[in-house]
Structure formats: C-alpha cells, structure tokens
Design a protein around this motif. Structure first.
Motif: not given
Length: 418
Positions: A181-192
């Motif tokens: 939810a933080h605008p400065d974070v981008r995270a992959v949704g699946t578990e790589p």
C-alpha cells in the motif's frame, strides 16, 4: 506497545551476567538440544540421527516420512571459518550472536550438522499458491511482473532490495499486502521461490519476475520458505550483500497448528495433529523431523542467516502484533526500509469475523480489502496436554531466539495466562 528490549537476554538485560547464571543457561540449552537430537532418532545408532533441516520433501505436513538417514556432508566449522562455496566471514554483531553461534555449533555433532543439500529445504506444495504457469508468465520478457495492478508500465525491472524470507504461516501475506500500500514500494504478488526452487534459472529470470519500479522505489518479494532453506542465505548474500531481510515470526505452537490446518484443508485424510507431532506419545518424544514442528525452531534457522548477514539487516516482525497492532508493526517495517510512515492506522479495519485486520484506502469509501478465504481458518481442537508438551519443547529454543535477536516475543505468556 512495550518498549524495545535491549540487546541481550529477554526483558532488556545485557548479555553479560554472573558466571553461574550463564553456566546454568548454557547447561539448560545443552540438555534441550540433547533432547531434540534424541527425538530425531529414527533407529538405534548414530546412522539413524537426522538433522531437522536435512530432511526429504516427504517431511511436509501429512506426508509419509521415510526412516532413511541423511548423513552429514559437511563437518562443523568454527565461527568465522569459510564454509562451502567460500562463505564470507561470519557477520559480527556483538556478544549475543557470538554466544549463540558458539552454543549451537558446540552442540551439533558431526551427524547433526545442517548441510546445504539441494534437497534439504522445504518443498511443501501448500506453502504457496504460486504456480509454474504464473511464474512463467511473470518472468516472460516484457511482462510487468507480479506487482500490484497499479504498477506503472514504465520504469525498470530491478532485483529486490528487500525480501520477506519467512516464516510460513507467520503472517507474511498480510505484511506483504500492507507494505504494497506504500507508494514507494513495488512487490511481486506471487512467491518466486527463486533461492530455493528456481535458482538454476538465473538472475535474469528472477529480475524479469519483478515489477517495474522508478528511481527511489523499493523492489520487494516474499517467499516464506527461504528462512528454512540452508542455501538461501549464501545465495541472497551473493546477489546483494546489503539486502534487507524481514522475518515474520509467530508463537511456534500456534504456527505449527496453523500449518497443520492448512494441510488438513487440502488433505483431509491425513492423521491427527497429535499423531504427527510425536514419535512416542507415551514418552512425550516430539517429532522434530516433521516440518510443522521443525520450522518453529527459529534459533537453529537464524544461526544460518547470521553467518552471512548482521542483525542490523534483519527485521523481526511479531505475527501476533501484526494482528493486534498492525499500524505499530508497519511503522517498524517502514522505518527499517527507510520509508516515510505512510501506511498508518487509517489503512486498517479489524474484521471480527476473520479475526484479523483488513486493508482500506484512507481516502476511499470502498469496502476494506481482506485476505482470501484460505487465511483465518478455524483451527481443529488440540488436546491441551499436547499443547503443553509442545510449549515445554519449544521454550529453550524460544529463549535462545530472544537472546539472538534481543527481543522478547513473550510466547510463554500464553501458557501462564491459562
């Protein structure tokens, strides 16, 4: 929220103390590990002794366990000595980590040493909803990765600077959704599962799985099984020595029951929790080779990570407080990542039906977004005597974990409150 504990033993006391007290503590922990080793005995001789981490994939909850012994492939080494694959010198973080390292290594006999076998890590298919198709799609050239739907179609795909490495059934999905939810974070949704199952695919494949980010944004991913994967610390250190690691921990007893509940929902024919938890119920011998039990021995797993990363690069999040005080825990996470505190109490709404907080947008009147139906399952009723015996089993390991991290998670408090 209780004030932060000082480094050292739980309760904020320093790591140094009267010699008699330290000797008593070390003797107690030594006896505990001796009991653990005995509980791992699958036969009658040294060849039957199995390491808690060096187990086959069949050790997953509900799966049949083979009596085959796994001999050690590496001998114990002193603190700071290079290990397999030219491991770097052990990170120096003060006396409490040195004491932990000395104690753990001194107690592990050659037949018990946790080795970096490729098959030693957890391969429980229930750990993740990630499918090969999803990973293939996320890792294909030109894909946006597994980030949120707001991930822009511009920017650059980068290797993650921060990873949520554990633990399974600790609250990692809730943490991931909150930090996204933080605008400065981008995270992959699946578990790589890159550092345990897909490492042979290479860093470019891993990079392509990530969402695009702008300069100044942080790329993140979550794979809870990394924490119990012996090769993960070395591999992550090889990728980025300054990576920030987040571990969500939870009362090991509650975590084990939650782990079993998840497996039971997929395999209703498996034995009861009580049957799987003991090698011998009459003698009270806990089966520490069962992954649901083994994952909760946090001190043993953490010792492996401290060979490569200092404590300053590892944040331990309380899974319990993530439910009771999500904003407080998220404040710690944002500070750890060097982010402005944007995710606050305004982002959370407690769902009484599910029993945990749901996310909402402060500026939006839309309904809160809760985790899926696979989260918050009702746990089966477990014999109180079994729970009591598990608490006794975990207590010395919990105390050691508190000493190693400098934090008292007060998991024993649940027993005394009853």
């Amino acid at each position: 929220m209780s004030p932060p504990a000082q480094p050292g033993v739980p309760g904020g006391r320093g790591s140094k103390g009267p010699p008699a007290r330290k000797l008593l503590c070390m003797c107690s922990l030594s006896l505990c590990l001796t009991y653990l080793c005995y509980s791992l005995m699958g036969g009658t001789g040294p060849a039957a002794l199995r390491s808690p981490a060096a187990l086959p994939a069949s050790a997953a909850p509900g799966a049949p366990r083979s009596p085959t012994a796994f001999p050690a492939t590496a001998a114990p080494r002193s603190a700071g000595a290079p290990g397999p694959s030219a491991a770097p010198p052990r990170a120096s973080n003060g006396s409490r980590e040195g004491a932990a390292d000395t104690w753990l290594r001194a107690q592990l006999a050659p037949g018990e040493v946790i080795t970096a076998q490729s098959g030693a890590f957890e391969r429980d298919p229930q750990e993740s909803s990630t499918t090969d198709e999803e990973l293939s799609r996320a890792g294909s050239p030109g894909s946006r990765g597994g980030g949120s739907s707001t991930t822009p179609d511009y920017g650059e795909k980068r290797l993650p600077q921060a990873l949520i490495i554990g633990v399974k059934k600790g609250g990692t999905r809730a943490l991931l959704e909150a930090i996204r939810a933080h605008p400065d974070v981008r995270a992959v949704g699946t578990e790589p599962h890159f550092f345990d199952r897909n490492y042979e695919k290479g860093l470019e494949w891993y990079r392509n799985v990530m969402p695009k980010t702008l300069e100044g944004q942080i790329t993140m991913e979550k794979t809870p099984s990394y924490f119990v994967t012996n090769e993960a610390p070395r591999r992550i250190h090889s990728m980025a020595k300054d990576a920030k690691l987040i571990v969500v921990v939870r009362d090991p007893v509650t975590r084990a029951i939650s782990d079993y509940t998840q497996t039971l929902s997929k395999k209703p024919e498996i034995p009861t929790f009580e049957v799987l938890a003991f090698k011998n119920r009459t003698l009270g011998l806990i089966d520490a080779s069962w992954s649901a039990i083994r994952i909760g021995i946090y001190a043993l797993h953490l010792e492996n990570w401290l060979q490569y990363f200092p404590l300053s690069q590892i944040l331990f999040v309380s899974g319990e407080r993530l439910i009771t005080d999500p904003a407080g825990e998220m404040a710690k996470v944002q500070d750890f990542l060097g982010l402005k505190r944007i995710v606050t109490e305004k982002h959370f709404y407690f769902n009484k039906t599910k029993g945990f907080p749901c996310l909402k947008k402060p500026e939006d009147s839309s309904a809160p977004r809760c985790l899926g139906k696979s989260k918050g399952r009702t746990h089966p009723k477990i014999d109180p005597d079994v729970i009591h015996r598990l608490r006794k089993f975990y207590k010395p390991f919990n105390v050691m974990f508190y000493q190693m991290t400098g934090q008292d998670f007060q998991w024993e408090q649940e027993e005394s409150d009853k």
